[in-house]
Design an enzyme around this catalytic site. Structure first.
Site, PDB file in Angstrom:
ATOM      1  N   ASP A 187      45.191 -21.728  58.946  1.00  0.00           N
ATOM      2  CA  ASP A 187      44.873 -21.595  60.369  1.00  0.00           C
ATOM      3  C   ASP A 187      45.897 -20.743  61.128  1.00  0.00           C
ATOM      4  O   ASP A 187      46.177 -20.986  62.303  1.00  0.00           O
ATOM      5  CB  ASP A 187      44.747 -22.986  61.028  1.00  0.00           C
ATOM      6  CG  ASP A 187      43.718 -23.840  60.326  1.00  0.00           C
ATOM      7  OD1 ASP A 187      42.711 -23.273  59.857  1.00  0.00           O
ATOM      8  OD2 ASP A 187      43.923 -25.065  60.236  1.00  0.00           O
ATOM      9  N   LYS A 200      44.135 -15.930  60.385  1.00  0.00           N
ATOM     10  CA  LYS A 200      43.790 -14.916  59.376  1.00  0.00           C
ATOM     11  C   LYS A 200      42.503 -14.186  59.740  1.00  0.00           C
ATOM     12  O   LYS A 200      42.414 -12.959  59.612  1.00  0.00           O
ATOM     13  CB  LYS A 200      43.621 -15.582  57.991  1.00  0.00           C
ATOM     14  CG  LYS A 200      44.895 -16.191  57.450  1.00  0.00           C
ATOM     15  CD  LYS A 200      44.667 -16.885  56.119  1.00  0.00           C
ATOM     16  CE  LYS A 200      43.792 -18.092  56.204  1.00  0.00           C
ATOM     17  NZ  LYS A 200      44.336 -19.206  56.995  1.00  0.00           N
ATOM     18  N   GLY A 223      38.101 -22.129  57.510  1.00  0.00           N
ATOM     19  CA  GLY A 223      37.416 -21.908  58.788  1.00  0.00           C
ATOM     20  C   GLY A 223      38.131 -20.784  59.500  1.00  0.00           C
ATOM     21  O   GLY A 223      39.249 -20.966  59.970  1.00  0.00           O
ATOM     22  N   HIS A 224      37.532 -19.610  59.505  1.00  0.00           N
ATOM     23  CA  HIS A 224      38.185 -18.411  60.057  1.00  0.00           C
ATOM     24  C   HIS A 224      37.450 -17.970  61.317  1.00  0.00           C
ATOM     25  O   HIS A 224      36.242 -17.737  61.283  1.00  0.00           O
ATOM     26  CB  HIS A 224      38.185 -17.285  59.017  1.00  0.00           C
ATOM     27  CG  HIS A 224      38.959 -17.634  57.777  1.00  0.00           C
ATOM     28  ND1 HIS A 224      39.011 -16.834  56.673  1.00  0.00           N
ATOM     29  CD2 HIS A 224      39.722 -18.708  57.483  1.00  0.00           C
ATOM     30  CE1 HIS A 224      39.766 -17.402  55.746  1.00  0.00           C
ATOM     31  NE2 HIS A 224      40.207 -18.544  56.216  1.00  0.00           N
ATOM     32  N   GLN A 279      43.187 -20.581  53.467  1.00  0.00           N
ATOM     33  CA  GLN A 279      44.307 -21.526  53.524  1.00  0.00           C
ATOM     34  C   GLN A 279      45.643 -20.777  53.698  1.00  0.00           C
ATOM     35  O   GLN A 279      45.651 -19.618  54.090  1.00  0.00           O
ATOM     36  CB  GLN A 279      44.344 -22.443  52.287  1.00  0.00           C
ATOM     37  CG  GLN A 279      43.173 -23.415  52.191  1.00  0.00           C
ATOM     38  CD  GLN A 279      41.941 -22.837  51.527  1.00  0.00           C
ATOM     39  OE1 GLN A 279      42.011 -22.231  50.479  1.00  0.00           O
ATOM     40  NE2 GLN A 279      40.787 -23.031  52.132  1.00  0.00           N
TER      41      GLN A 279
HETATM   42  P1  GDP Z   1      42.426 -18.950  60.220  1.00  0.00           P
HETATM   43  O1  GDP Z   1      41.884 -20.083  59.439  1.00  0.00           O
HETATM   44  O2  GDP Z   1      43.779 -18.527  59.741  1.00  0.00           O
HETATM   45  O3  GDP Z   1      41.482 -17.789  60.300  1.00  0.00           O
HETATM   46  O4  GDP Z   1      42.636 -19.473  61.705  1.00  0.00           O
HETATM   47  P2  GDP Z   1      41.605 -20.368  62.567  1.00  0.00           P
HETATM   48  O5  GDP Z   1      40.498 -19.485  62.999  1.00  0.00           O
HETATM   49  O6  GDP Z   1      41.266 -21.620  61.853  1.00  0.00           O
HETATM   50  O7  GDP Z   1      42.522 -20.794  63.785  1.00  0.00           O
HETATM   51  C1  GDP Z   1      43.129 -19.856  64.604  1.00  0.00           C
HETATM   52  C2  GDP Z   1      42.666 -20.104  66.039  1.00  0.00           C
HETATM   53  O8  GDP Z   1      43.514 -19.391  66.921  1.00  0.00           O
HETATM   54  C3  GDP Z   1      41.270 -19.581  66.333  1.00  0.00           C
HETATM   55  O9  GDP Z   1      40.673 -20.387  67.317  1.00  0.00           O
HETATM   56  C4  GDP Z   1      41.527 -18.174  66.870  1.00  0.00           C
HETATM   57  O10 GDP Z   1      40.502 -17.706  67.725  1.00  0.00           O
HETATM   58  C5  GDP Z   1      42.777 -18.414  67.657  1.00  0.00           C
HETATM   59  N1  GDP Z   1      43.693 -17.265  67.771  1.00  0.00           N
HETATM   60  C6  GDP Z   1      44.002 -16.316  66.848  1.00  0.00           C
HETATM   61  N2  GDP Z   1      44.965 -15.493  67.309  1.00  0.00           N
HETATM   62  C7  GDP Z   1      45.278 -15.948  68.546  1.00  0.00           C
HETATM   63  C8  GDP Z   1      46.224 -15.545  69.527  1.00  0.00           C
HETATM   64  O11 GDP Z   1      46.985 -14.614  69.362  1.00  0.00           O
HETATM   65  N3  GDP Z   1      46.261 -16.278  70.688  1.00  0.00           N
HETATM   66  C9  GDP Z   1      45.433 -17.343  70.915  1.00  0.00           C
HETATM   67  N4  GDP Z   1      45.546 -17.995  72.057  1.00  0.00           N
HETATM   68  N5  GDP Z   1      44.538 -17.734  70.008  1.00  0.00           N
HETATM   69  C10 GDP Z   1      44.465 -17.068  68.833  1.00  0.00           C
HETATM   70  P1  IMO Z   2      41.860 -21.887  56.520  1.00  0.00           P
HETATM   71  O1  IMO Z   2      41.359 -20.849  55.536  1.00  0.00           O
HETATM   72  C1  IMO Z   2      43.932 -25.657  57.123  1.00  0.00           C
HETATM   73  C2  IMO Z   2      43.697 -28.577  53.855  1.00  0.00           C
HETATM   74  C3  IMO Z   2      42.989 -29.880  54.131  1.00  0.00           C
HETATM   75  C4  IMO Z   2      43.786 -30.823  53.260  1.00  0.00           C
HETATM   76  C5  IMO Z   2      44.075 -29.949  52.024  1.00  0.00           C
HETATM   77  C6  IMO Z   2      43.113 -30.182  50.870  1.00  0.00           C
HETATM   78  O2  IMO Z   2      40.988 -22.061  57.687  1.00  0.00           O
HETATM   79  O3  IMO Z   2      43.298 -21.668  56.834  1.00  0.00           O
HETATM   80  P2  IMO Z   2      40.570 -29.443  50.466  1.00  0.00           P
HETATM   81  O4  IMO Z   2      39.334 -29.757  51.244  1.00  0.00           O
HETATM   82  O5  IMO Z   2      40.866 -27.989  50.344  1.00  0.00           O
HETATM   83  O6  IMO Z   2      40.623 -30.150  49.144  1.00  0.00           O
HETATM   84  O7  IMO Z   2      41.765 -30.103  51.353  1.00  0.00           O
HETATM   85  O8  IMO Z   2      43.990 -28.602  52.463  1.00  0.00           O
HETATM   86  N1  IMO Z   2      42.924 -27.341  54.115  1.00  0.00           N
HETATM   87  C7  IMO Z   2      43.128 -26.549  55.167  1.00  0.00           C
HETATM   88  N2  IMO Z   2      43.953 -26.674  56.231  1.00  0.00           N
HETATM   89  N3  IMO Z   2      43.171 -24.562  57.001  1.00  0.00           N
HETATM   90  C8  IMO Z   2      42.369 -24.399  55.923  1.00  0.00           C
HETATM   91  O9  IMO Z   2      41.697 -23.254  55.692  1.00  0.00           O
HETATM   92  C9  IMO Z   2      42.284 -25.439  54.968  1.00  0.00           C
HETATM   93  N4  IMO Z   2      41.583 -25.616  53.823  1.00  0.00           N
HETATM   94  C10 IMO Z   2      41.999 -26.774  53.311  1.00  0.00           C
HETATM   95  O10 IMO Z   2      43.068 -30.221  55.493  1.00  0.00           O
HETATM   96  O11 IMO Z   2      45.021 -31.117  53.856  1.00  0.00           O
HETATM   97 MG    MG Z   3      41.144 -22.002  59.754  1.00  0.00          MG
END
Ligand code: GDP
Ligand code: IMO
Ligand code: MG
Length: 433
Positions: free
Chosen positions: A13, A16, A40-41, A225
């Site tokens: 998170d 990415k 979840g991206h 991840q």
């Molecule tokens: P990922 O799994 O690494 O792709 O990240 P996620 O999408 O799960 O979580 C990142 C969250 O931060 C999302 O809601 C993005 O829209 C948000 N986000 C990404 N870059 C920024 C930033 O520079 N500022 C803010 N406020 N939100 C951001």
């Molecule tokens: P992105 O790509 C954050 C965490 C779960 C748990 C551990 C194992 O959005 O960064 P699993 O279901 O993979 O067996 O769970 O890994 N986890 C993540 N945490 N972002 C993710 O993906 C994750 N994918 C798995 O919360 O701790």
């Molecule tokens: Mg994510």
């Protein structure tokens, strides 16, 4: 050497998805190599926000071709609903635009039931998985009893294999977990329908990528991840079940290692973790709520896949150096710098104190036993200005520039960009000093 890799340097998170979206503007192929729909991206373009779990984030750019490599575990039900979601939003997803490796493994309803049952049985020792069947699917892969995307091509064989798999799952559910067995017929029927739909998408994606790289086309590998969840290099056992790190790209795509141009690490300006396991710089109380947010903003720290509140803490330079080493990072992109606005001081961990009171730059045993260490912080002055409207390095407050340069110093890596909001345009290119 046109392979660019983007990985998460923390516990996932890091933002990415939004960085991949940016990097995709000049990529021909956008590819996932590990994990499944546990990811979840988030990509925000104008008023549209996409939450992608399986389809590569770069698919939002209409010129790209998306690939799901052999290193993935794929739940066809999730994939289909994501394809439908994208189509409804006006993004074309067809067999010419999305290709799935025959070598990727399938996640079935059986794997999901086992994931949930195992978590329940772990009691207090829960990992906090996403409940998507990831662990059981990779377990079957490693024990050579898994079902692959290849198996979707022969429907008669698929029924035989699925039946055998589900009967085994039911036996385990009953005998080990005293859980309800699954009804086979609806699962089989659903899988057959999914197979018919997905067949035209199945390809030898390694061969396609090899040709693309020979033709000098840019391939962007999107990690799911973050390194600290890597099965080999993460804080085991609180990890996911795949190779998250850059080294997973080659086994997860079926290409050789000589093509790498860059390995960029997406790094959040603070840190988060969802699920159990050690977290040396974790905060609680008011500061945690401040960094996490309340859920009022779409970017507040609540899981994109599960909606769970994320644990949050200060940036950890010790772990960032670890991420540099394991991934062979070439640069960082620092996300969510805007969230730090309004703080008096910002703490950054640059070393740990061990149980003997010794200061260490690197833990003795990688990220095993992280709970034995206390973070040693450097305090930096905060800034009050809202950064979300800024687009140029020169406009950033002095303290924010000092923060970015400090991250470069403790990580030993250049920060190439910082993001100041989730939207595509909210990005600042960092000049070299
Ligand atoms: P990922 O799994 O690494 O792709 O990240 P996620 O999408 O799960 O979580 C990142 C969250 O931060 C999302 O809601 C993005 O829209 C948000 N986000 C990404 N870059 C920024 C930033 O520079 N500022 C803010 N406020 N939100 C951001
Ligand atoms: P992105 O790509 C954050 C965490 C779960 C748990 C551990 C194992 O959005 O960064 P699993 O279901 O993979 O067996 O769970 O890994 N986890 C993540 N945490 N972002 C993710 O993906 C994750 N994918 C798995 O919360 O701790
Ligand atoms: Mg994510």
């Amino acid at each position: 050497m046109p392979l660019r890799i983007l990985v998460g340097t923390q516990w996932g998170d890091e933002g990415k998805g939004r960085i991949v979206d940016l990097m995709s503007a000049e990529s021909h192929y956008v590819v996932r190599y590990n994990g499944g729909d546990n990811a979840g991206h988030t990509v925000t373009v104008g008023k549209q926000t996409f939450k992608l779990h399986l389809v590569p984030s770069g698919i939002i750019h209409p010129h790209t071709i998306g690939i799901l490599g052999n290193g993935l575990v794929i739940n066809p039900r999730s994939l289909l609903s994501e394809i439908e979601m994208l189509r409804a939003a006006g993004i074309e997803v067809s067999p010419t635009r999305l290709k799935i490796s025959f070598g990727a493994h399938l996640i079935t309803q059986g794997h999901i039931a086992l994931d949930k049952a195992k978590e329940l049985a772990r009691g207090k020792g829960q990992i906090g998985t996403t409940g998507r069947g990831i662990g059981p699917a990779y377990t079957d892969k490693a024990s050579r009893s898994g079902l692959r995307i290849f198996d979707l091509l022969d429907l008669n064989q698929l029924v035989v294999k699925m039946r055998m798999h589900l009967e085994q799952v039911n036996q385990i559910l009953l005998s080990q977990f005293k859980a309800e067995p699954l009804a086979l017929s609806p699962i089989l029927e659903e899988m057959l329908n999914h197979a018919r739909f997905l067949q035209p998408y199945i390809a030898d994606t390694g061969a396609i990528l090899d040709q693309a790289l020979r033709d000098n086309q840019i391939v962007l590998a999107e990690g799911a991840q973050g390194i600290l969840l890597d099965i080999d290099h993460g804080s085991y056992p609180f990890v996911t079940s795949s190779n998250v790190t850059a080294t997973g790209v080659f086994s997860g795509l079926g290409i050789g290692i000589r093509v790498v141009e860059s390995v960029t690490g997406a790094t959040k300006a603070f840190q988060s973790r969802v699920g159990a396991g050690p977290f040396p710089t974790e905060l609680d109380g008011e500061m945690a709520t401040r960094l996490r947010g309340t859920g009022a903003n779409p970017w507040d720290e609540f899981g994109t896949t599960t909606g769970r509140p994320r644990r949050v803490g200060w940036l950890d330079g010790v772990l960032l150096r670890y991420a540099r080493r394991i991934n062979g990072l070439t640069d960082l992109v620092l996300t969510k710098l805007d969230v730090l606005s309004g703080l008096e001081t910002i703490s950054v961990c640059n070393a740990y104190m061990d149980e003997q009171g010794q200061k260490v730059d690197t833990p003795a045993m990688g990220v095993c036993e992280l709970e034995r260490y206390q973070p040693v912080y450097t305090q930096l002055e905060g800034w009050q200005e809202n950064l979300t409207g800024l687009r140029s390095w020169t406009d950033l407050p002095e303290q924010a520039k000092v923060y970015v340069r400090f991250v470069e110093k403790i990580s030993g890596l250049p920060v190439s960009m910082v993001s100041v909001g989730p939207e595509r345009s909210q990005i600042i290119v960092v000049p070299r000093e």
